[in-house]
Design a protein around this motif. Sequence first.
Motif, short mmCIF file in Angstrom:
data_model
loop_
_atom_site.label_atom_id
_atom_site.label_comp_id
_atom_site.label_asym_id
_atom_site.label_seq_id
_atom_site.Cartn_x
_atom_site.Cartn_y
_atom_site.Cartn_z
N SER A 25 1.89 20.23 49.27
CA SER A 25 0.91 20.48 48.05
C SER A 25 0.87 21.87 48.23
O SER A 25 1.28 22.73 49.15
N GLN A 26 0.31 22.72 47.28
CA GLN A 26 0.41 24.25 47.12
C GLN A 26 -0.61 24.58 48.23
O GLN A 26 -0.63 25.56 48.64
N GLN A 27 -1.76 23.70 48.32
CA GLN A 27 -2.68 24.21 49.24
C GLN A 27 -2.08 24.24 50.54
O GLN A 27 -2.65 25.29 51.47
N ARG A 86 -9.83 31.98 41.59
CA ARG A 86 -9.54 31.51 40.03
C ARG A 86 -9.30 30.16 39.69
O ARG A 86 -10.02 29.77 38.87
N GLU A 87 -8.68 29.54 40.39
CA GLU A 87 -8.23 27.90 39.92
C GLU A 87 -9.40 27.23 40.46
O GLU A 87 -9.74 26.17 39.73
N HIS A 88 -10.30 27.53 41.52
CA HIS A 88 -11.19 26.63 42.16
C HIS A 88 -12.47 27.50 42.13
O HIS A 88 -13.08 27.57 43.48
N PRO A 89 -13.04 28.02 40.96
CA PRO A 89 -14.39 28.86 41.32
C PRO A 89 -15.58 28.48 41.71
O PRO A 89 -16.73 28.89 42.38
N ASN A 90 -15.60 27.10 41.78
CA ASN A 90 -16.86 26.20 42.13
C ASN A 90 -16.82 25.73 43.42
O ASN A 90 -17.69 25.31 44.03
N HIS A 91 -15.67 26.07 44.27
CA HIS A 91 -15.51 25.78 45.46
C HIS A 91 -16.38 26.47 46.35
O HIS A 91 -16.47 27.80 46.15
N LEU A 94 -12.47 28.16 51.21
CA LEU A 94 -11.28 28.70 50.41
C LEU A 94 -10.33 27.43 50.44
O LEU A 94 -9.52 27.21 49.46
N PHE A 95 -10.24 26.61 51.45
CA PHE A 95 -9.26 25.52 51.59
C PHE A 95 -10.10 24.07 51.53
O PHE A 95 -10.27 23.37 52.47
N GLN A 96 -10.84 24.09 50.39
CA GLN A 96 -11.56 22.83 50.23
C GLN A 96 -11.05 21.62 50.13
O GLN A 96 -9.91 21.47 49.18
N SER A 97 -11.54 20.49 50.47
CA SER A 97 -10.93 19.20 50.59
C SER A 97 -11.20 18.60 49.16
O SER A 97 -12.30 18.67 48.37
N TYR A 98 -10.08 18.29 48.59
CA TYR A 98 -10.26 17.54 47.12
C TYR A 98 -10.69 16.15 47.11
O TYR A 98 -11.18 15.74 46.24
N ARG A 109 -16.43 20.00 51.93
CA ARG A 109 -15.89 20.22 53.34
C ARG A 109 -14.56 20.59 53.03
O ARG A 109 -13.80 20.65 52.16
N PRO A 110 -14.11 21.57 53.98
CA PRO A 110 -12.68 21.92 54.22
C PRO A 110 -11.72 20.95 54.36
O PRO A 110 -12.03 19.76 54.80
#
Length: 186
Positions: A25-27, A86-91, A94-98, A109-110
Amino acid sequence: MAEVQAVKDTDTIKLISHLLGIRHSQQMSDIWNIGINLALRISDLLAIKYSDIEEDRLVLREQKTGKQASIQLNPKALQIICRIKREHPNHIYLFQSYRNQQSVNRAPRPISRRAVSKAFGSVGKELKLMLGTHSMRKTRGYHLYKSTSDIARVMKMLRHSSEGVTLRYIGITQEEVDRDFKELEL
């Protein structure tokens, strides 16, 4: 658990980033690129919250040592962080679990260390490298040492207290030290 390596070739560093992006993934690619640039332990890297970032500086307390770390963010790290924000302003992280976004009433959670380790391991296997979550930190230390030959700077960046530990950690062998002495004539 097998000992992981510093990645000593800059083209391989870029290839790892690319393979993480297309195979996982990009993440995962972002974790690699930010990790290479910050030289944090994986537990600290994954725990970064947007609130830990103050303009162009990351300020956090290391989980393992309890030491305060204040890290100047370089342009590449800042660029990636801004894109993620910008892509995840509500997180929060920084590396939040989807995954837990689908769970109602669960705190954010990360991403897990295990997920990152698995992705890095699979790319490492593909490239025949001992690659793991510590490879980012070791790689940053190795390249700083190679560009400066200043073990004290590397120790300070990694927040180590012993030269021997730092040299072993970044994969500098006695043969390499001997070669440096032999090749550099003044």
